[in-house]
Design an enzyme around this catalytic site. Structure first.
Site, PDB file in Angstrom:
ATOM      1  N   ASN A  84     -30.699 -37.920   7.062  1.00  0.00           N
ATOM      2  CA  ASN A  84     -29.414 -37.789   7.773  1.00  0.00           C
ATOM      3  C   ASN A  84     -28.197 -38.030   6.880  1.00  0.00           C
ATOM      4  OD1 ASN A  84     -30.344 -40.444   7.744  1.00  0.00           O
ATOM      5  ND2 ASN A  84     -29.252 -40.979   9.618  1.00  0.00           N
ATOM      6  N   GLU A 109     -35.257 -50.130   8.308  1.00  0.00           N
ATOM      7  CA  GLU A 109     -34.059 -49.809   9.087  1.00  0.00           C
ATOM      8  C   GLU A 109     -34.418 -48.571   9.895  1.00  0.00           C
ATOM      9  OE1 GLU A 109     -31.221 -48.456  10.774  1.00  0.00           O
ATOM     10  OE2 GLU A 109     -30.502 -47.678   8.857  1.00  0.00           O
ATOM     11  N   CYS A 124     -27.880 -43.182  12.533  1.00  0.00           N
ATOM     12  CA  CYS A 124     -28.567 -44.197  13.340  1.00  0.00           C
ATOM     13  C   CYS A 124     -27.572 -45.060  14.110  1.00  0.00           C
ATOM     14  CB  CYS A 124     -29.462 -45.060  12.462  1.00  0.00           C
ATOM     15  SG  CYS A 124     -28.596 -45.768  11.057  1.00  0.00           S
ATOM     16  N   GLU A 128     -30.060 -55.156   5.214  1.00  0.00           N
ATOM     17  CA  GLU A 128     -29.596 -54.654   3.928  1.00  0.00           C
ATOM     18  C   GLU A 128     -28.145 -55.097   3.757  1.00  0.00           C
ATOM     19  OE1 GLU A 128     -30.837 -50.384   4.971  1.00  0.00           O
ATOM     20  OE2 GLU A 128     -31.719 -50.641   2.983  1.00  0.00           O
TER      21      GLU A 128
HETATM   22  O1  TXE Z   1     -38.305 -39.361  10.037  1.00  0.00           O
HETATM   23  P1  TXE Z   1     -39.341 -40.029   9.091  1.00  0.00           P
HETATM   24  P2  TXE Z   1     -38.458 -38.035  10.894  1.00  0.00           P
HETATM   25  C1  TXE Z   1     -35.319 -41.072  13.670  1.00  0.00           C
HETATM   26  C2  TXE Z   1     -34.823 -39.940  14.550  1.00  0.00           C
HETATM   27  C3  TXE Z   1     -35.745 -38.840  14.229  1.00  0.00           C
HETATM   28  C4  TXE Z   1     -37.037 -39.600  14.075  1.00  0.00           C
HETATM   29  C5  TXE Z   1     -38.084 -38.903  13.284  1.00  0.00           C
HETATM   30  O2  TXE Z   1     -34.967 -40.302  15.908  1.00  0.00           O
HETATM   31  O3  TXE Z   1     -35.836 -37.901  15.243  1.00  0.00           O
HETATM   32  O4  TXE Z   1     -36.661 -40.766  13.397  1.00  0.00           O
HETATM   33  O5  TXE Z   1     -37.531 -38.384  12.103  1.00  0.00           O
HETATM   34  C6  TXE Z   1     -40.925 -40.576   4.995  1.00  0.00           C
HETATM   35  N1  TXE Z   1     -45.328 -43.201   4.672  1.00  0.00           N
HETATM   36  N2  TXE Z   1     -34.597 -41.217  12.416  1.00  0.00           N
HETATM   37  O6  TXE Z   1     -39.866 -37.901  11.378  1.00  0.00           O
HETATM   38  O7  TXE Z   1     -40.581 -39.210   8.988  1.00  0.00           O
HETATM   39  C7  TXE Z   1     -40.309 -39.205   5.096  1.00  0.00           C
HETATM   40  O8  TXE Z   1     -40.861 -38.329   4.161  1.00  0.00           O
HETATM   41  C8  TXE Z   1     -44.194 -43.345   3.986  1.00  0.00           C
HETATM   42  C9  TXE Z   1     -33.720 -42.337  12.329  1.00  0.00           C
HETATM   43  O9  TXE Z   1     -37.897 -36.917  10.131  1.00  0.00           O
HETATM   44  O10 TXE Z   1     -39.433 -41.444   9.476  1.00  0.00           O
HETATM   45  C10 TXE Z   1     -38.848 -39.538   4.829  1.00  0.00           C
HETATM   46  O11 TXE Z   1     -38.610 -39.687   3.445  1.00  0.00           O
HETATM   47  N3  TXE Z   1     -43.104 -42.573   4.181  1.00  0.00           N
HETATM   48  C11 TXE Z   1     -33.315 -42.605  10.933  1.00  0.00           C
HETATM   49  C12 TXE Z   1     -38.691 -40.884   5.529  1.00  0.00           C
HETATM   50  O12 TXE Z   1     -40.020 -41.373   5.707  1.00  0.00           O
HETATM   51  C13 TXE Z   1     -43.165 -41.635   5.135  1.00  0.00           C
HETATM   52  C14 TXE Z   1     -33.086 -41.465  10.049  1.00  0.00           C
HETATM   53  C15 TXE Z   1     -38.020 -40.834   6.893  1.00  0.00           C
HETATM   54  O13 TXE Z   1     -38.602 -39.842   7.687  1.00  0.00           O
HETATM   55  C16 TXE Z   1     -44.335 -41.460   5.910  1.00  0.00           C
HETATM   56  C17 TXE Z   1     -34.056 -40.418  10.249  1.00  0.00           C
HETATM   57  C18 TXE Z   1     -45.458 -42.289   5.634  1.00  0.00           C
HETATM   58  N4  TXE Z   1     -46.599 -42.170   6.297  1.00  0.00           N
HETATM   59  C19 TXE Z   1     -34.742 -40.317  11.430  1.00  0.00           C
HETATM   60  N5  TXE Z   1     -44.099 -40.472   6.801  1.00  0.00           N
HETATM   61  C20 TXE Z   1     -32.342 -43.736  10.714  1.00  0.00           C
HETATM   62  N6  TXE Z   1     -32.797 -44.961  10.954  1.00  0.00           N
HETATM   63  O14 TXE Z   1     -31.219 -43.542  10.289  1.00  0.00           O
HETATM   64  C21 TXE Z   1     -42.833 -40.039   6.595  1.00  0.00           C
HETATM   65  N7  TXE Z   1     -42.260 -40.734   5.571  1.00  0.00           N
END
Ligand code: TXE
Length: 477
Positions: free
Chosen positions: A148, A246, A280, A458
């Protein structure tokens, strides 16, 4: 643009040579590739980081300060190119990307100074003993960031890790990897020694998983979805790794009748829809005291209906493209669900297909009314340009609704009543409360959430403490 991994100061392909397509969400078209790396690449990155650690961890803070400042300057010098790359990769308006690049540089500058100021604590026991607590770098740490605010959140983790003397294996989101790749080049040009920062691109389930599972990567700083955070905890917990998570939010934005309503409405438009609602910290549940509900609702609907949605490169655009096709479908799915749950769509509610960008992922900023406080669309994180607006009668009632979700990241409170502001802030189960403002950030303050919004904080000394191990030495006098 075809990007590469950054390992030991070199730009290199994944060892198996596989690549993934990279999409521009504004057009829906593939415009480059990224390495589809795996555990072998993470292992190579770890070896480079481990080899660099003895020297980097013993480099005087003043030297680390200089290199990190040079990285900040490198980001500043490439601001326009980075912003364009970020906008193309993520879908955010170019003007917003430019602001975020300022912040990415600031992250390095801020933690460069933290490296210089960080100090040991000392506890004297009358005339019996003196304790001092050394804070030493952990070693090789993992930083995993989301799509994001790509470079802004990537640097928010990497900068304190490096400032504290660690070496890093980092993974940006596979959806938005380009500015992270550019950061690698900036770091080399700034004189960061080879291996201190390594960036491995690829999928979460392979690269992210390999970082989390690596037996010698001792700490993981992660920002992303709650489900991923939960999974990471389940892997890292039994390995006794330090973990900072986070995660998501379902943030309440509470407007009392005594608020400065013009300011509250103007800020609410931003806090709801900035970056397509993909922050977020965006407020997604807007609670308005009943006596001013109609007035606030009408003003919001008018302002939001006038927001220009479309080409992220057009300076007039307020809402750009949703980051990816799966996320676009997820957000549209929630709008459909909201209707099933009895919502009235006050504005937006549909996908848009701007001329020339018909295959891009655009959703009109949407205001929903009439959802019950416990509806799924009021409980689950949508993470898109969708808010739900609800009236309330009493402070007790709004506090109960605000605290009713599994999340606890941030809240915004609008009131000119001083004691109410303190009273409500104290009772909100959140890591962050903004009163009469939103996203006003002092980088020294603790940043993070409670409940399903994460673990740890953080920012400022919190980040420096996370990326160090305290060792107490007690000397008898
Ligand atoms: O995020 P992912 P996604 C929320 C938002 C969104 C939902 C899912 O609601 O719709 O999360 O988003 C890495 N081991 N937020 O699925 O997958 C991935 O490659 C280690 C809130 O796209 O959590 C990326 O680099 N890492 C949020 C990172 O995790 C892994 C911002 C985040 O992606 C992994 C984004 C694993 N097994 C989404 N699987 C905020 N807090 O700001 C994935 N990743």
């Amino acid at each position: 643009m075809n990007i590469q991994n950054y390992i030991n100061g070199d730009m290199c392909a994944a060892q198996l040579g596989a690549v993934l397509d990279n999409y521009n969400p504004a057009s829906g078209k593939v415009y480059g590739t990224i390495p589809n790396s795996d555990a072998q690449d993470v292992s190579k990155a770890y070896e480079a980081a481990a080899a660099a650690f003895p020297t980097w961890s013993n480099t005087p803070a003043e030297e680390r300060f200089k290199v990190m400042n040079a990285i900040a300057e490198g980001i500043d010098n490439l601001r326009d190119a980075l912003a364009l790359a970020e906008s193309n990769d993520q879908g955010k308006p170019l003007w917003l990307a430019k602001n975020e690049m300022i912040r990415a540089a600031q992250n390095f500058r801020f933690f460069a100074t933290a490296a210089m100021q960080f100090a040991s604590e000392s506890h004297a026991m009358e005339n019996r003993a003196i304790n001092y607590t050394l804070r030493t770098p952990i070693g090789v740490v993992g930083c995993i960031s989301p799509w994001n605010l790509p470079l802004y959140l990537f640097t928010w983790k990497i900068a304190p890790a490096l400032a504290a003397g660690n070496c890093v294996v980092a993974k940006p989101s596979e959806f938005t990897p380009v500015t992270a790749a550019m950061l690698g080049e900036i770091c080399t040009a700034a004189g960061l020694p080879n291996g201190v920062l390594n960036i491995v691109h690829g999928l979460g389930a392979t690269v992210g998983q390999a970082i989390v599972e690596h037996p010698n990567i001792k700490a993981i700083s992660f920002t992303g979805g709650t489900a991923t955070g939960k999974h990471i905890s389940s892997v890292a917990g039994p390995m006794f790794k330090k973990v900072s998570l986070e995660l998501g939010g379902k943030n309440p934005n509470i407007i009392f009748a005594d608020a400065d309503l013009d300011k509250a409405i103007k800020t609410t438009v931003n806090s709801s829809f900035m970056n397509q609602g993909e922050i977020c910290l965006c407020g997604s549940r807007v609670f308005v005291e009943r006596s001013v509900y109609g007035q606030v609702k009408d003003a919001l609907v008018k302002a939001v209906s006038e927001m220009k949605v479309g080409d992220p490169l057009d300076p007039a655009t307020r809402v750009g493209a949703i980051v990816s096709k799966p996320h676009y479908e997820k957000v549209l799915g929630y709008i459909a669900l909201a209707k099933e749950e009895g919502a009235t769509v006050l504005c937006g509610g549909t996908a848009l297909h701007p001329e020339g960008l018909e295959n891009g992922y655009y959703i009109a900023p949407t205001i929903l009314e009439g959802l019950s406080a416990s509806a799924r669309c009021n409980m689950e994180e949508i993470f898109g340009p969708v808010i739900s607006i609800m009236p309330f009668d009493t402070e007790e009632e709004v506090l109960a609704m605000a605290n009713a979700t599994d999340y606890g990241l941030a809240a915004t409170v609008w009131t000119e009543h001083l004691t109410r502001a303190h009273r409500v802030a104290a009772q909100l189960q959140m890591g962050i409360v903004w009163v009469n403002c939103w996203l006003l950030r002092d980088l020294r303050t603790p940043f993070g959430g409670v409940k399903s919004s994460g673990v740890g904080r953080e920012g400022g000394w919190e980040a420096m403490r996370f990326f160090t191990e305290p060792k107490n030495v007690c000397i008898a006098l």
